[in-house]
Design a protein around this motif. Structure first.
Motif, PDB file in Angstrom:
ATOM      1  N   GLU A  20       0.830  -1.208   0.000  1.00  0.00           N
ATOM      2  CA  GLU A  20       0.000   0.000   0.000  1.00  0.00           C
ATOM      3  C   GLU A  20       0.863   1.256   0.000  1.00  0.00           C
ATOM      4  N   PRO A  32      -2.769  -0.511  -5.206  1.00  0.00           N
ATOM      5  CA  PRO A  32      -2.032  -1.607  -4.580  1.00  0.00           C
ATOM      6  C   PRO A  32      -2.846  -2.900  -4.657  1.00  0.00           C
ATOM      7  N   SER A  34      -4.767  -6.271  -3.562  1.00  0.00           N
ATOM      8  CA  SER A  34      -5.498  -6.708  -2.376  1.00  0.00           C
ATOM      9  C   SER A  34      -4.712  -7.816  -1.674  1.00  0.00           C
TER      10      SER A  34
END
Length: 143
Positions: A20, A32, A34
């Motif tokens: 992230e 970003p 998951s």
């Protein structure tokens, strides 16, 4: 400053948070991944996710993707990113060298990558490591 390069083994909270933070430094147009997407990369047999740590914190990553074609196994380096605050300390070089070692161990014929011309420092690094610019046309079909 202690640093290390390792292969990510689990898509835990630390890895999710690191991506992230890092992916926006790589691409403003891609979100970003998951946790599920990271897990697929980390657990996949055709991808290896390398992470760089400085003083225990994740400060960089590189993904090595393998694919088989009729003439052998090839590998591709993707999404190399080192945190702005950690650049200039050889971390990108060490990530790439670790990826090349794994590609060699797995029998890849070669390893390819692309880098935007505007990423001058990255392009110099790739050439210093031994990557050669290819005379080719790269085509892409976007969906």
């Amino acid at each position: 400053m202690s640093s290390s390069i390792e292969i990510a083994e689990v898509a835990d909270d630390e890895l999710v948070a690191a991506f992230e933070h890092l992916i926006p430094q790589l691409s403003s147009s891609s979100p970003p991944p998951s946790r599920e997407a990271l897990a697929e990369l980390v657990e996949g047999t055709d991808t290896v996710v390398f992470i760089a740590r400085v003083d225990g914190a994740i400060v960089g990553s590189l993904t090595l993707a393998f694919y088989r074609i009729p003439t052998g196994i090839k590998a591709w380096i993707e999404d190399v990113v080192v945190d702005d605050a950690a650049r200039g300390h050889g971390i990108g070089r060490r990530l790439n060298e670790a990826a090349l070692d794994v590609a060699r161990e797995r029998g890849a014929k070669n390893v390819s990558l692309t880098s935007r011309p505007s990423r001058e420092a990255a392009n110099r690094l790739y050439q210093r490591i031994g990557f050669k610019i290819r005379e080719t046309n790269l085509y892409r079909f976007d969906f």
